[in-house]
Write a protein that holds these residues in place. Structure first.
Motif, short mmCIF file in Angstrom:
data_model
loop_
_atom_site.label_atom_id
_atom_site.label_comp_id
_atom_site.label_asym_id
_atom_site.label_seq_id
_atom_site.Cartn_x
_atom_site.Cartn_y
_atom_site.Cartn_z
N MET A 34 0.84 -1.21 0.00
CA MET A 34 0.00 0.00 0.00
C MET A 34 0.86 1.25 0.00
SD MET A 34 -2.76 -1.34 2.79
CE MET A 34 -3.41 0.25 3.20
N VAL A 35 1.90 1.25 0.84
CA VAL A 35 2.81 2.41 0.90
C VAL A 35 3.47 2.61 -0.46
CG1 VAL A 35 5.01 3.20 1.88
CG2 VAL A 35 3.21 2.34 3.40
N ASP A 36 3.90 1.53 -1.08
CA ASP A 36 4.57 1.65 -2.39
C ASP A 36 3.62 2.23 -3.45
OD1 ASP A 36 6.82 0.65 -1.24
OD2 ASP A 36 6.57 -1.39 -2.00
N ALA A 37 2.37 1.74 -3.45
CA ALA A 37 1.40 2.23 -4.45
C ALA A 37 1.09 3.70 -4.22
CB ALA A 37 0.11 1.39 -4.37
N TYR A 38 0.98 4.07 -2.97
CA TYR A 38 0.66 5.46 -2.61
C TYR A 38 1.82 6.39 -2.97
CZ TYR A 38 -0.13 9.30 0.78
OH TYR A 38 -0.29 10.52 1.39
N MET A 39 3.04 5.98 -2.64
CA MET A 39 4.21 6.81 -2.97
C MET A 39 4.39 6.91 -4.49
SD MET A 39 5.53 7.86 -0.09
CE MET A 39 7.28 8.21 0.00
N ALA A 40 4.20 5.79 -5.17
CA ALA A 40 4.39 5.79 -6.63
C ALA A 40 3.44 6.76 -7.32
CB ALA A 40 4.18 4.37 -7.17
N ALA A 41 2.29 6.98 -6.69
CA ALA A 41 1.32 7.91 -7.29
C ALA A 41 1.64 9.37 -6.97
CB ALA A 41 -0.09 7.56 -6.79
N GLY A 42 2.68 9.59 -6.15
CA GLY A 42 3.12 10.97 -5.90
C GLY A 42 2.56 11.60 -4.64
N PHE A 43 1.98 10.79 -3.76
CA PHE A 43 1.47 11.34 -2.48
C PHE A 43 2.49 11.02 -1.37
CE2 PHE A 43 -2.23 10.56 -5.12
CZ PHE A 43 -2.88 11.78 -5.04
N ASN A 44 2.40 11.78 -0.25
CA ASN A 44 3.49 11.61 0.72
C ASN A 44 3.14 11.99 2.15
OD1 ASN A 44 3.25 14.34 0.57
ND2 ASN A 44 5.31 14.76 -0.20
N TYR A 45 1.87 12.03 2.51
CA TYR A 45 1.48 12.51 3.84
C TYR A 45 0.93 11.35 4.68
CZ TYR A 45 -0.72 15.54 7.36
OH TYR A 45 -1.09 16.15 8.54
N TYR A 46 1.58 11.08 5.81
CA TYR A 46 1.19 9.96 6.68
C TYR A 46 0.74 10.48 8.03
CZ TYR A 46 3.38 7.06 3.18
OH TYR A 46 3.69 6.45 1.99
N ASP A 47 -0.37 9.96 8.50
CA ASP A 47 -0.92 10.38 9.79
C ASP A 47 -0.95 9.19 10.74
OD1 ASP A 47 -2.84 12.50 11.26
OD2 ASP A 47 -3.64 10.47 11.52
N THR A 48 -0.39 9.40 11.93
CA THR A 48 -0.45 8.34 12.94
C THR A 48 -0.65 8.98 14.30
OG1 THR A 48 0.72 6.42 13.84
CG2 THR A 48 2.10 8.25 13.14
N GLY A 49 -0.50 8.20 15.36
CA GLY A 49 -0.68 8.75 16.70
C GLY A 49 -0.03 7.84 17.73
N TYR A 50 0.42 8.46 18.83
CA TYR A 50 1.05 7.70 19.91
C TYR A 50 0.12 6.58 20.41
CZ TYR A 50 2.69 6.86 24.70
OH TYR A 50 3.11 6.29 25.87
#
Ligand code: SF4
Ligand code: SF4
Length: 371
Positions: A34-50
């Motif tokens: 999923m990360v590879d497909a998302y990056m390959a499409a030119g997006f780059n923003y990841y949201d997470t939390g403690y």
């Protein structure tokens, strides 16, 4: 926010609160893809939390250790509800950095602010703590995610004008909802000139999926696009939206979202009318608007499985088969964690981002499924 690397407009964010699971464990292989497909499409923003269990660690494996640091942005969050003392704030920040394997966080948020957590944030000096991180370059930007009222948001943004990014729950189901008040929250953030990060654009799955009520209305209108794409187009059509987070569960969902965002078209007037039809249809069945986020469970002294109660209640209301609902409930929930064990302290209600009167429904679950 000027120096943000903004890959696309509208901007699809990779939400990591819910992660894909396989046989009861996080499905690492799928997340890598999923990360590879998302990056390959030119997006780059990841949201997470403690407080998203295993999420920061997973991002380290799937993203941080596989891509150059400057090629992506990470937002993570400090939950005041999970921070016992002011001294724990820097410790939690460092734990997040360590779990993620990064030196700095792109945007550091206070997490899911509501009235009690705003008060605690002031008591602990949390806004100054965030400013200190930014001054030291440990957090490039600062802001907060928010689940309070429009009045509280207005006051907060007035008192803390240098918060850079505001994360709000916006979707067409909550737009005019009297509890969530997404439209008013959006308008206040815009009046303060804040860019907005959108969470729950599909309301935790209520506005996506071929089995949903949204599908009954939207698929006949356009069988060639996904139900979820309507929800994204609704939000992305609003001005001032910096990023829209999607908690994707597989590669197909990443690809579908990418398609929606790369070929973005706002909803037409006719299409917006159809989303209102979806809202009416959903409201016609009096279910609990639970998104299964599990925030409520963190403060429960009895460690009760509240999201499961909500799910069983909604199944009962939707399918109206009381005998099999009771049977399933008793199969899945052990006697010591049944709703009858609730002591009515209401801690869960202070943590619920959907403002659900949890204790009222727990009594209903007990009456309909246990007694
Ligand atoms: S009211 Fe009941 S379910 Fe909620 S936190 Fe208290 S014991 Fe847990
Ligand atoms: S009751 Fe509220 S806090 Fe609990 S899972 Fe549902 S939406 Fe989340």
């Amino acid at each position: 926010m000027a120096e943000y690397i903004k890959a696309r407009e509208p901007n699809l964010g990779f939400g990591n609160m819910r992660m894909p699971m396989k046989d009861g464990v996080v499905d690492t292989e799928t997340i890598f893809k999923m990360v590879d497909a998302y990056m390959a499409a030119g997006f780059n923003y990841y949201d997470t939390g403690y407080i998203y269990k295993g999420s920061e660690e997973m991002l380290k494996l799937a993203l941080v250790e596989r891509y150059p640091r400057e090629s992506f942005m990470i937002t993570t969050k400090l939950s005041m509800a999970d921070c016992p003392t002011p001294e724990d704030m820097p410790k939690i920040f460092d734990i997040s950095r360590e779990r993620l394997g990064v030196d700095y966080i792109d945007t550091y948020f206070l997490h899911g602010l509501t009235k009690p957590t705003i008060e605690k944030a002031y008591k602990f000096g949390a806004f100054d703590f965030l400013r200190g991180l930014r001054d030291k370059g440990l957090a490039k930007h600062i802001g907060f995610s928010f689940h309070g009222t429009p009045e509280q948001l207005d006051e907060l943004l007035t008192n803390e004008p240098d918060m850079e990014l505001v994360q709000l729950q916006i979707n067409y189901l909550d737009w005019d909802d009297e509890k969530v008040q997404a439209r008013r929250l959006y308008e206040i953030a815009r009046a303060h000139g804040k860019p907005i990060s959108v969470m729950e654009p599909c309301k935790g799955g209520w506005l996506s999926g071929d089995e949903s009520e949204a599908a009954q209305v939207l698929l006949p209108a356009n069988p060639d696009v996904s139900v979820a794409s309507w929800a994204f187009r609704f939000v992305a059509g609003l001005e001032g939206i910096y990023v829209i987070l999607s908690g994707m569960g597989n590669v197909e969902q990443v690809e579908d979202n990418v398609k929606t965002f790369l070929n973005f078209k706002p909803l037409t007037e006719e299409e917006r009318k159809l989303t209102l039809e979806v809202v009416d249809r959903i409201h016609a069945v009096p279910r609990i608007p639970c998104t299964q986020c599990s925030y409520c469970t963190r403060g429960c002294p009895k460690k009760l499985p509240i999201p499961l109660y909500m799910r069983h209640y909604n199944n009962l209301i939707t399918y109206k088969v009381p005998d099999s609902s009771r049977h399933l409930y008793h199969m899945m929930i052990k006697p010591e964690t049944m709703a009858a064990n609730c002591v009515g302290c209401k801690t869960c209600e202070t943590l619920c981002p959907q403002h659900i009167e949890i204790t009222k429904y727990i009594q209903e679950v007990k009456r309909l499924l246990e007694d």
